[in-house]
Design an enzyme around this catalytic site. Structure first.
Site, mmCIF file in Angstrom:
data_model
loop_
_atom_site.group_PDB
_atom_site.id
_atom_site.type_symbol
_atom_site.label_atom_id
_atom_site.label_comp_id
_atom_site.label_asym_id
_atom_site.label_seq_id
_atom_site.Cartn_x
_atom_site.Cartn_y
_atom_site.Cartn_z
ATOM 1 N N ASP A 30 28.890 10.636 63.424
ATOM 2 C CA ASP A 30 28.235 9.560 62.676
ATOM 3 C C ASP A 30 28.046 8.292 63.484
ATOM 4 O O ASP A 30 28.631 8.117 64.552
ATOM 5 C CB ASP A 30 29.094 9.192 61.464
ATOM 6 N N LYS A 32 36.615 12.506 60.106
ATOM 7 C CA LYS A 32 35.711 13.333 59.339
ATOM 8 C C LYS A 32 34.765 14.103 60.240
ATOM 9 O O LYS A 32 34.114 15.048 59.822
ATOM 10 C CB LYS A 32 34.873 12.435 58.406
ATOM 11 N N GLY A 33 34.658 13.635 61.473
ATOM 12 C CA GLY A 33 33.624 14.122 62.388
ATOM 13 C C GLY A 33 33.606 15.619 62.649
ATOM 14 O O GLY A 33 32.567 16.178 62.980
ATOM 15 N N PHE A 69 25.409 7.601 73.043
ATOM 16 C CA PHE A 69 25.946 7.698 71.692
ATOM 17 C C PHE A 69 25.164 8.747 70.926
ATOM 18 O O PHE A 69 23.958 8.635 70.742
ATOM 19 C CB PHE A 69 25.910 6.349 70.965
ATOM 20 N N ARG A 118 25.642 12.281 59.633
ATOM 21 C CA ARG A 118 26.546 13.426 59.776
ATOM 22 C C ARG A 118 25.892 14.741 59.359
ATOM 23 O O ARG A 118 26.245 15.792 59.854
ATOM 24 C CB ARG A 118 27.796 13.230 58.914
ATOM 25 N N GLU A 172 38.385 18.799 67.064
ATOM 26 C CA GLU A 172 37.815 17.444 67.083
ATOM 27 C C GLU A 172 36.342 17.516 67.464
ATOM 28 O O GLU A 172 35.911 18.440 68.170
ATOM 29 C CB GLU A 172 38.629 16.611 68.086
ATOM 30 N N ASP A 221 36.301 10.909 73.659
ATOM 31 C CA ASP A 221 35.714 9.733 74.283
ATOM 32 C C ASP A 221 36.764 9.152 75.242
ATOM 33 O O ASP A 221 36.924 9.654 76.346
ATOM 34 C CB ASP A 221 35.326 8.783 73.140
ATOM 35 N N LYS A 267 32.953 13.293 76.739
ATOM 36 C CA LYS A 267 32.283 12.335 77.634
ATOM 37 C C LYS A 267 33.261 11.965 78.742
ATOM 38 O O LYS A 267 34.021 10.997 78.600
ATOM 39 C CB LYS A 267 31.929 11.065 76.862
HETATM 40 P P1 IMP Z 1 38.701 8.454 71.437
HETATM 41 O O1 IMP Z 1 40.071 8.237 70.898
HETATM 42 O O2 IMP Z 1 38.187 7.216 72.129
HETATM 43 O O3 IMP Z 1 38.569 9.666 72.298
HETATM 44 O O4 IMP Z 1 37.778 8.550 70.149
HETATM 45 C C1 IMP Z 1 37.043 9.663 69.816
HETATM 46 C C2 IMP Z 1 36.360 9.370 68.503
HETATM 47 O O5 IMP Z 1 35.335 8.374 68.695
HETATM 48 C C3 IMP Z 1 35.618 10.593 68.001
HETATM 49 O O6 IMP Z 1 36.419 11.376 67.164
HETATM 50 C C4 IMP Z 1 34.440 9.997 67.268
HETATM 51 O O7 IMP Z 1 34.804 9.711 65.932
HETATM 52 C C5 IMP Z 1 34.159 8.700 67.980
HETATM 53 N N1 IMP Z 1 33.031 8.837 68.938
HETATM 54 C C6 IMP Z 1 33.074 8.754 70.280
HETATM 55 N N2 IMP Z 1 31.869 8.920 70.836
HETATM 56 C C7 IMP Z 1 31.002 9.129 69.806
HETATM 57 C C8 IMP Z 1 29.574 9.381 69.728
HETATM 58 O O8 IMP Z 1 28.836 9.459 70.729
HETATM 59 N N3 IMP Z 1 29.085 9.537 68.486
HETATM 60 C C9 IMP Z 1 29.837 9.476 67.346
HETATM 61 N N4 IMP Z 1 31.167 9.247 67.374
HETATM 62 C C10 IMP Z 1 31.746 9.070 68.594
HETATM 63 MG MG MG Z 2 33.715 8.831 64.016
#
Ligand code: IMP
Ligand code: MG
Length: 180
Positions: free
Chosen positions: A160, A44-45, A153, A166, A100, A104, A132
């Site tokens: 969220d 949803k982000g 974070f 959000r 997206e 992360d 990040k």
């Molecule tokens: P990845 O598969 O580990 O890259 O996950 C990325 C997802 O983690 C993003 O789409 C977010 O939903 C969540 N996420 C990672 N860092 C943050 C943050 O600092 N704040 C909020 N959501 C985050």
């Molecule tokens: Mg999320």
């Protein structure tokens, strides 16, 4: 600016986010000039970011939605994608832009990109508002990034913590006591 009581500091104001979004759209418009694009908003982000970015795109755009997560298996870098909501579009032979909120570990986007390629997409690019780099586990190429950020974070503008924050129109760092 009125700041939410759980926010320690503002990382990006509404104006700064606008600037990042416009810069990204400029590059995407250059690269896909005269072509068609299927924009896949990752729920949803990315809803706020997708809505703003897509409004700045000049080519013909189809909009679709996907919700997915990655099943990481501890030490293995390859995961399995868990698609909670799939797109309706057939992407074969098409240009796909995955939108997206933040990269992360990179797991989700890496799997999504592979998934779109395996469905025969001609070209798959990723636009992520934030990244990040310090947290990256899987090496995934993200073609358009609004800004790299430190390992903090952040919430707001779609991002969220437990489905909260959000709706803020800025991106801020949460006070540690909120999640500790
Ligand atoms: P990845 O598969 O580990 O890259 O996950 C990325 C997802 O983690 C993003 O789409 C977010 O939903 C969540 N996420 C990672 N860092 C943050 C943050 O600092 N704040 C909020 N959501 C985050
Ligand atoms: Mg999320």
């Amino acid at each position: 600016m009125e700041m939410h009581k759980d926010i320690e500091s503002i990382m990006f104001t509404k104006q700064e986010i606008d600037m990042m979004v416009h810069n990204m759209a400029f590059k995407i418009n250059e690269e896909f000039e005269g072509e068609e694009l299927i924009a896949i908003c990752v729920l949803k982000g990315s809803i706020m970011f997708s809505a703003d970015l897509i409004r700045c795109l000049a080519m013909n755009v189809k909009i679709d939605f996907m919700q997915a997560s990655s099943y990481g298996s501890g030490t293995e870098s390859s995961g399995v994608i868990n698609i909670k909501k799939d797109i309706d579009s057939d992407v074969s032979g098409k240009n796909v832009l995955i939108i997206e909120d933040i990269v992360d570990s990179g797991r989700t986007l890496s799997l999504l990109k592979e998934e779109m390629k395996s469905r025969g997409a001609k070209n798959v690019k990723i636009a992520a508002l934030l990244s990040k780099p310090a947290r990256r586990v899987v090496d995934v190429e993200v073609e358009y990034i609004g800004s790299e950020i430190p390992d903090e974070f952040v919430v707001g503008y779609g991002l969220d913590m437990d489905e909260k924050y959000r709706q803020m129109d800025y991106i801020g760092i949460l006070k540690p006591e909120v999640y500790m």
